[in-house]
Design a protein around this motif. Structure first.
Motif, PDB file in Angstrom:
ATOM      1  N   TYR A   1      43.677  55.096  46.490  1.00  0.00           N
ATOM      2  CA  TYR A   1      44.327  54.451  45.351  1.00  0.00           C
ATOM      3  C   TYR A   1      43.493  54.684  44.101  1.00  0.00           C
ATOM      4  CZ  TYR A   1      47.358  51.921  48.611  1.00  0.00           C
ATOM      5  OH  TYR A   1      48.266  51.597  49.584  1.00  0.00           O
ATOM      6  N   PRO A   2      44.132  54.987  42.961  1.00  0.00           N
ATOM      7  CA  PRO A   2      43.375  55.250  41.731  1.00  0.00           C
ATOM      8  C   PRO A   2      42.743  53.986  41.164  1.00  0.00           C
ATOM      9  CG  PRO A   2      45.724  55.193  41.251  1.00  0.00           C
ATOM     10  CD  PRO A   2      45.594  55.125  42.745  1.00  0.00           C
ATOM     11  N   GLN A   3      41.690  54.173  40.395  1.00  0.00           N
ATOM     12  CA  GLN A   3      41.044  53.059  39.721  1.00  0.00           C
ATOM     13  C   GLN A   3      41.886  52.565  38.546  1.00  0.00           C
ATOM     14  OE1 GLN A   3      37.349  55.137  38.851  1.00  0.00           O
ATOM     15  NE2 GLN A   3      36.249  53.876  40.337  1.00  0.00           N
ATOM     16  N   ILE A   4      41.793  51.259  38.288  1.00  0.00           N
ATOM     17  CA  ILE A   4      42.445  50.645  37.128  1.00  0.00           C
ATOM     18  C   ILE A   4      41.361  49.884  36.368  1.00  0.00           C
ATOM     19  CG2 ILE A   4      44.241  49.059  36.319  1.00  0.00           C
ATOM     20  CD1 ILE A   4      45.708  49.550  38.966  1.00  0.00           C
ATOM     21  N   PRO A   5      40.834  50.431  35.279  1.00  0.00           N
ATOM     22  CA  PRO A   5      39.708  49.812  34.578  1.00  0.00           C
ATOM     23  C   PRO A   5      39.945  48.354  34.180  1.00  0.00           C
ATOM     24  CG  PRO A   5      40.054  52.047  33.791  1.00  0.00           C
ATOM     25  CD  PRO A   5      41.212  51.725  34.688  1.00  0.00           C
ATOM     26  N   GLU A   6      41.179  48.007  33.836  1.00  0.00           N
ATOM     27  CA  GLU A   6      41.467  46.625  33.439  1.00  0.00           C
ATOM     28  C   GLU A   6      41.186  45.641  34.571  1.00  0.00           C
ATOM     29  OE1 GLU A   6      43.633  49.414  30.842  1.00  0.00           O
ATOM     30  OE2 GLU A   6      43.464  49.182  33.024  1.00  0.00           O
ATOM     31  N   LEU A   7      41.356  46.086  35.809  1.00  0.00           N
ATOM     32  CA  LEU A   7      41.070  45.211  36.944  1.00  0.00           C
ATOM     33  C   LEU A   7      39.575  44.955  37.085  1.00  0.00           C
ATOM     34  CD1 LEU A   7      43.542  46.421  39.718  1.00  0.00           C
ATOM     35  CD2 LEU A   7      43.715  44.431  38.237  1.00  0.00           C
ATOM     36  N   ALA A   8      38.754  45.907  36.671  1.00  0.00           N
ATOM     37  CA  ALA A   8      37.310  45.697  36.688  1.00  0.00           C
ATOM     38  C   ALA A   8      36.932  44.581  35.719  1.00  0.00           C
ATOM     39  CB  ALA A   8      36.585  46.991  36.327  1.00  0.00           C
ATOM     40  N   GLU A   9      37.508  44.588  34.546  1.00  0.00           N
ATOM     41  CA  GLU A   9      37.235  43.543  33.551  1.00  0.00           C
ATOM     42  C   GLU A   9      37.701  42.189  34.073  1.00  0.00           C
ATOM     43  OE1 GLU A   9      39.037  44.680  29.871  1.00  0.00           O
ATOM     44  OE2 GLU A   9      38.100  46.664  29.864  1.00  0.00           O
ATOM     45  N   ARG A  10      38.874  42.153  34.672  1.00  0.00           N
ATOM     46  CA  ARG A  10      39.381  40.893  35.218  1.00  0.00           C
ATOM     47  C   ARG A  10      38.491  40.404  36.354  1.00  0.00           C
ATOM     48  NH1 ARG A  10      45.263  40.561  37.928  1.00  0.00           N
ATOM     49  NH2 ARG A  10      44.115  41.407  39.709  1.00  0.00           N
ATOM     50  N   GLY A  11      37.989  41.313  37.177  1.00  0.00           N
ATOM     51  CA  GLY A  11      37.114  40.927  38.269  1.00  0.00           C
ATOM     52  C   GLY A  11      35.863  40.231  37.783  1.00  0.00           C
ATOM     53  N   LEU A  12      35.264  40.745  36.727  1.00  0.00           N
ATOM     54  CA  LEU A  12      34.055  40.116  36.173  1.00  0.00           C
ATOM     55  C   LEU A  12      34.356  38.726  35.625  1.00  0.00           C
ATOM     56  CD1 LEU A  12      32.428  43.176  34.373  1.00  0.00           C
ATOM     57  CD2 LEU A  12      31.654  42.060  36.480  1.00  0.00           C
ATOM     58  N   THR A  13      35.521  38.571  35.017  1.00  0.00           N
ATOM     59  CA  THR A  13      35.921  37.253  34.506  1.00  0.00           C
ATOM     60  C   THR A  13      36.158  36.280  35.651  1.00  0.00           C
ATOM     61  OG1 THR A  13      36.954  38.246  32.552  1.00  0.00           O
ATOM     62  CG2 THR A  13      37.619  36.005  33.119  1.00  0.00           C
TER      63      THR A  13
ATOM     64  N   THR B   1      26.965  40.483  44.537  1.00  0.00           N
ATOM     65  CA  THR B   1      27.386  40.645  43.136  1.00  0.00           C
ATOM     66  C   THR B   1      26.321  41.323  42.290  1.00  0.00           C
ATOM     67  OG1 THR B   1      26.618  38.423  42.479  1.00  0.00           O
ATOM     68  CG2 THR B   1      28.920  38.640  43.220  1.00  0.00           C
ATOM     69  N   ARG B   2      25.129  41.533  42.859  1.00  0.00           N
ATOM     70  CA  ARG B   2      24.108  42.274  42.108  1.00  0.00           C
ATOM     71  C   ARG B   2      24.595  43.677  41.756  1.00  0.00           C
ATOM     72  NH1 ARG B   2      22.929  42.402  47.450  1.00  0.00           N
ATOM     73  NH2 ARG B   2      22.463  44.433  48.395  1.00  0.00           N
ATOM     74  N   VAL B   3      25.534  44.215  42.550  1.00  0.00           N
ATOM     75  CA  VAL B   3      26.017  45.574  42.297  1.00  0.00           C
ATOM     76  C   VAL B   3      26.835  45.650  41.015  1.00  0.00           C
ATOM     77  CG1 VAL B   3      26.016  46.146  44.748  1.00  0.00           C
ATOM     78  CG2 VAL B   3      28.132  45.329  43.679  1.00  0.00           C
ATOM     79  N   VAL B   4      27.276  44.500  40.514  1.00  0.00           N
ATOM     80  CA  VAL B   4      27.994  44.480  39.233  1.00  0.00           C
ATOM     81  C   VAL B   4      27.185  43.730  38.183  1.00  0.00           C
ATOM     82  CG1 VAL B   4      30.298  44.798  40.197  1.00  0.00           C
ATOM     83  CG2 VAL B   4      29.374  42.486  39.977  1.00  0.00           C
ATOM     84  N   GLY B   5      25.874  43.646  38.403  1.00  0.00           N
ATOM     85  CA  GLY B   5      24.980  43.075  37.408  1.00  0.00           C
ATOM     86  C   GLY B   5      24.927  41.568  37.364  1.00  0.00           C
ATOM     87  N   ASN B   6      25.375  40.908  38.429  1.00  0.00           N
ATOM     88  CA  ASN B   6      25.395  39.443  38.437  1.00  0.00           C
ATOM     89  C   ASN B   6      24.257  38.900  39.301  1.00  0.00           C
ATOM     90  OD1 ASN B   6      27.034  36.807  37.963  1.00  0.00           O
ATOM     91  ND2 ASN B   6      26.637  36.824  40.148  1.00  0.00           N
ATOM     92  N   LYS B   7      23.748  37.734  38.921  1.00  0.00           N
ATOM     93  CA  LYS B   7      22.791  37.020  39.768  1.00  0.00           C
ATOM     94  C   LYS B   7      22.830  35.541  39.403  1.00  0.00           C
ATOM     95  CE  LYS B   7      18.737  37.778  36.798  1.00  0.00           C
ATOM     96  NZ  LYS B   7      17.344  38.281  36.773  1.00  0.00           N
ATOM     97  N   ILE B   8      22.403  34.713  40.350  1.00  0.00           N
ATOM     98  CA  ILE B   8      22.365  33.273  40.110  1.00  0.00           C
ATOM     99  C   ILE B   8      21.180  32.972  39.192  1.00  0.00           C
ATOM    100  CG2 ILE B   8      22.228  30.998  41.162  1.00  0.00           C
ATOM    101  CD1 ILE B   8      23.182  32.230  43.777  1.00  0.00           C
TER     102      ILE B   8
END
Length: 211
Positions: free
Chosen positions: A132-144, A182-189
């Motif tokens: 399945y192709p990537q949808i960049p807008e879904l990446a932004e929504r995922g972070l939110t 979530t560290r793979v997307v730059g997140n940490k507690i």
């Protein structure tokens, strides 16, 4: 009964079962399936799990479970101690409710953020045998979604040692496996979430959560 567990140590879903197996001290054979080399897409692995997903749990009689929900249910019923899914109707309901919430909100947020932004997942925005192709807008929504869920869980953990039913459960296992990843997307507690940080520190004292 002999159990064979197909694992990949760098992914959150197999880690959930790895922790459960350790907490219940269940003997099993572990086989690493290297997703970085796309071994889950080989004919040999497809013969075991046609969905091409990890983890997979295979019983001695050849029965296989290919999703975490089925593995949790089977292992809890077969090895009931310690209980990780509750014993009373209310405990089971509370744990199941939080388990579902974690999977729907947190479990959806992370792959959306990662798979729709990382070039390594080009045309692999969803796991499984179909591209399945990537949808960049879904990446932004995922972070939110991730940020909102962290806020929600921190508030919920105020005054609680565990997520549900006043006990260590599969809800804690799911949450810690996803949040650590979530560290793979730059997140940490951080100190922004003091209750979440305290909960995560408490779990670090349990050997199974270091796996």
């Amino acid at each position: 009964m002999s159990l064979t567990f197909y694992d990949f140590k760098h992914a959150p879903s197999p880690r959930r079962i790895r922790i459960l197996l350790a907490l219940k001290n269940i003997n099993h054979k572990a086989i690493e399936v290297d997703m970085m080399k796309a071994e889950q897409l080989t004919d040999a692995y497809k013969a075991i799990n046609p969905e091409c997903t990890i983890p997979t749990l295979k019983l001695e009689d050849g029965t296989t479970f290919t999703n975490v929900a089925a593995m949790n249910a089977y292992l809890e019923a077969t090895y009931p101690e310690p209980s990780l899914m509750g014993t009373t109707a209310l405990e089971k309901a509370e744990i199941a409710g939080w388990q579902s919430k974690i999977e729907q909100e947190l479990g959806m947020a992370i792959p959306n953020a990662l798979r729709n932004s990382n070039p390594a997942f080009k045309d692999r925005a969803l796991p499984g045998p179909i591209n399945y192709p990537q949808i960049p807008e879904l990446a932004e929504r995922g972070l939110t979604m991730l940020s909102n869920f962290m806020d929600k869980l921190d508030k919920h953990l105020d005054g609680r040692d565990y997520i549900a039913a006043n006990q260590l459960s599969v809800a804690d296992i799911a949450a810690v496996s996803f949040i650590d990843f979530t560290r793979v997307v730059g997140n940490k507690i951080t100190e922004k979430h003091p209750h979440l940080l305290k909960w995560r520190t408490r779990l670090k004292e349990i050997d199974a959560f270091t796996l």
